[in-house]
Design an enzyme around this catalytic site. Structure first.
Site, short mmCIF file in Angstrom:
data_model
loop_
_atom_site.label_atom_id
_atom_site.label_comp_id
_atom_site.label_asym_id
_atom_site.label_seq_id
_atom_site.Cartn_x
_atom_site.Cartn_y
_atom_site.Cartn_z
N ASP A 182 0.87 -1.17 0.00
CA ASP A 182 0.00 0.00 0.00
C ASP A 182 0.90 1.22 0.00
O ASP A 182 1.83 1.30 0.81
CB ASP A 182 -0.88 -0.02 1.26
CG ASP A 182 -1.83 1.15 1.29
OD1 ASP A 182 -2.61 1.30 0.33
OD2 ASP A 182 -1.80 1.93 2.26
N GLU A 266 -1.93 -1.27 -5.86
CA GLU A 266 -3.12 -0.59 -6.37
C GLU A 266 -2.77 0.14 -7.66
O GLU A 266 -1.69 0.69 -7.79
CB GLU A 266 -3.61 0.43 -5.34
CG GLU A 266 -4.86 0.00 -4.66
CD GLU A 266 -5.21 0.97 -3.55
OE1 GLU A 266 -6.39 1.25 -3.40
OE2 GLU A 266 -4.31 1.43 -2.83
N ASP A 349 -2.90 0.91 6.95
CA ASP A 349 -2.19 0.65 5.70
C ASP A 349 -1.84 -0.81 5.52
O ASP A 349 -1.89 -1.35 4.43
CB ASP A 349 -0.91 1.49 5.65
CG ASP A 349 -1.21 2.96 5.88
OD1 ASP A 349 -2.23 3.42 5.35
OD2 ASP A 349 -0.45 3.62 6.59
#
Ligand SMILES: [Zn+2]
Length: 387
Positions: A182, A266, A349
Site C-alpha cells: 500500500d 493498487e 495501511d
C-alpha cells in the site's frame, strides 16, 4: 529475450566542449520548434498533417539555405532524432495519451540524442561525432551492446549522458514471498508482511529554502543576470530533491523485487489525486508514479511479477479477516476496529496491503464479501482484476 536498459553517467565537458554542446542543444531545439510551428501552420492552411518523412526532406532543404547553414555544424542524425521525437509527440497527442506538443524553451532541460557513431574510449571518455572525447564518470560497468546516447543539461547546469544498451536477459526462477503493498503519504510503502518504509519528504525539508529563493527570484528584474543566477540556484535545489527521491526509489524497488516473487499493488490514478489541492504537493513529493514505474522496470529485470488491483477496490475500508466494510472512514483514521469480527486493525495501511494481496490472489470471492446496508454496490469493481 533481448531487452533494453539505460545507464546514466555524469559528463564533465571542458569550456570548448560546452560551447559545442550548447550549439547541439540549440540546433536540436531550433529544428523541433521550427517544424512544430510549420506543422501547426500547415494544418491551419490546408488541414494536412506532416510526418517524419516530410520533415526529413524539408530539413535537407533548409540546411542548403544560406541563413540556416549553421545547422550543418552539428551531427545531422541528432537533428533527425529531434524530428522523430516531434512526430512521436504528435502521435501520442492524436492517440490521446499526451497533451499537444509544446515549444521547447532554452531555460528548461536541454537534450539531444545521437543514434549512431558514438563510442566509449579506452580511458572511459565519451566520443561523439564532430567533437573530441568528453570526460565521463562511469560509476558502474556497462553490460550490453550500445544503441544510442542522449546528452542532456539540467537547468542547474549539470551534464549527463544516458546510454541505452541492448542485453540478453535471463530471468531467475521465481522465489520469495507474495506480498501486497500500500503506498501512502506518511510511509512511502507499507507491505502486507508489516514492513514499513518511511517517506523522508525531501521536498518538505527544502521548502523553506525554496520559498525564500522563489521570493528572491520574483524580485529580480526580468532578463537580468541576477535573475538568471537566482533561477540557477533554484534549479539546483530542485535537482537535489529529485536526486534524493530517485535514489530512495531505486533502492526500495530493487529490494522489493529481489525479495518477492509477486507484488500486488493498487492501480493509482495519480493525475486525479494530484488535482486534490490539499494533497497535491505531498503526493508530488512522494512521487508514487515514478516509484511504480521503477518497480515495473525492476520486476522485469529481476523476474518478479507485478499485479495491479483495480483502484476502486475498497482496500482500506475492508476488514481483511471477515470482509466487513467500514463505510464511514476518514483519511485521518489510522486505526480501527471491525464491528463484525472485532479485529483491531492497528495499521490501516497494513490492512489495505493485506486486502490488495488477497484480491490479487483472487482470494476474495464475491459471495463471501460482506457489506453494510448503507454501502453503494461495488460488484462491478470487485469482479475486475487487472494484471
Ligand atoms: Zn472483520
Amino acid at each position: 529475450m533481448i531487452k533494453n536498459k539505460a545507464y546514466k553517467f555524469r559528463l564533465y565537458p571542458n569550456q570548448e566542449q560546452e560551447i559545442f554542446l550548447a550549439k547541439c542543444f540549440g540546433c536540436s531545439r531550433f529544428v523541433y520548434n521550427h517544424f512544430l510551428r510549420l506543422t501547426i501552420d500547415t494544418y491551419a492552411e490546408s488541414k494536412q498533417t506532416l510526418k517524419y518523412s516530410n520533415y526529413a526532406k524539408l530539413l535537407t532543404k533548409l540546411k542548403r539555405e544560406v541563413d540556416y547553414s549553421w545547422l550543418k555544424e552539428v551531427n545531422s542524425q541528432a537533428l533527425q532524432q529531434s524530428l522523430k521525437d516531434l512526430e512521436k509527440a504528435f502521435v501520442s497527442f492524436f492517440s490521446k495519451q499526451n497533451k499537444f506538443p509544446r515549444f521547447k524553451k532554452k531555460t528548461n532541460r536541454q537534450s539531444f540524442r545521437v543514434p549512431q557513431h558514438f563510442s566509449i574510449t579506452e580511458d572511459g571518455k565519451l566520443q561523439l561525432p564532430k567533437m573530441k572525447p568528453i570526460k565521463m564518470v562511469i560509476h558502474r560497468e556497462i553490460e550490453g551492446k550500445l544503441c544510442n546516447v542522449t546528452i542532456s543539461k539540467t537547468p542547474g547546469g549539470k551534464y549527463y549522458a544516458s546510454i541505452v544498451v541492448e542485453y540478453e536477459s535471463e530471468l531467475s526462477p521465481l522465489q520469495g514471498d507474495r506480498i501486497g503493498i500500500d503506498v501512502n503519504l506518511d510511509k512511502i510503502v507499507v507491505t502486507s508482511n508489516g514492513d514499513e518504509y518511511d517517506n523522508p519528504k525531501y521536498l518538505k525539508k527544502s521548502l523553506k529554502k525554496l520559498t525564500r529563493l522563489y521570493r528572491c527570484l520574483s524580485r529580480k528584474q526580468k532578463d537580468s543576470k541576477k535573475r538568471n543566477k537566482a533561477r540557477l540556484r533554484l534549479a539546483k535545489i530542485h535537482g537535489k530533491v529529485a536526486n534524493q527521491r530517485l535514489d530512495l526509489h531505486h533502492k526500495l524497488s530493487t529490494k522489493l523485487c529481489k525479495e518477492n516473487q509477486l507484488i500486488a499493488t493498487e492501480d493509482l490514478a495519480i493525475k486525479n489525486l494530484i488535482k486534490n489541492p490539499k494533497l497535491s504537493r505531498h503526493i508530488a513529493d512522494v512521487a508514487w508514479g515514478k516509484f511504480l514505474t521503477l518497480l515495473g522496470d525492476k520486476s522485469e529485470k529481476l523476474g518478479c511479477e507485478i499485479k495491479k488491483v483495480d483502484r476502486f477496490f475498497p482496500s482500506s475500508k475492508r476488514c481483511h479477516v471477515c470482509g466487513w466494510i467500514k463505510t464511514d472512514m476518514t483519511l485521518k483514521e489510522r486505526q480501527w476496529k471491525c464491528e463484525e469480527c472485532h479485529t483491531f486493525h492497528d495499521s490501516r495501511d497494513r490492512n489495505a496491503a493485506l486486502n490488495i494481496l488477497l484480491f490479487a490472489n483472487n482470494d476474495i470471492p464475491q459471495e463471501v464479501r460482506k457489506s453494510t446496508p448503507k454501502e453503494i454496490p461495488e460488484t462491478v469493481c470487485i469482479s475486475r482484476v487487472t494484471d
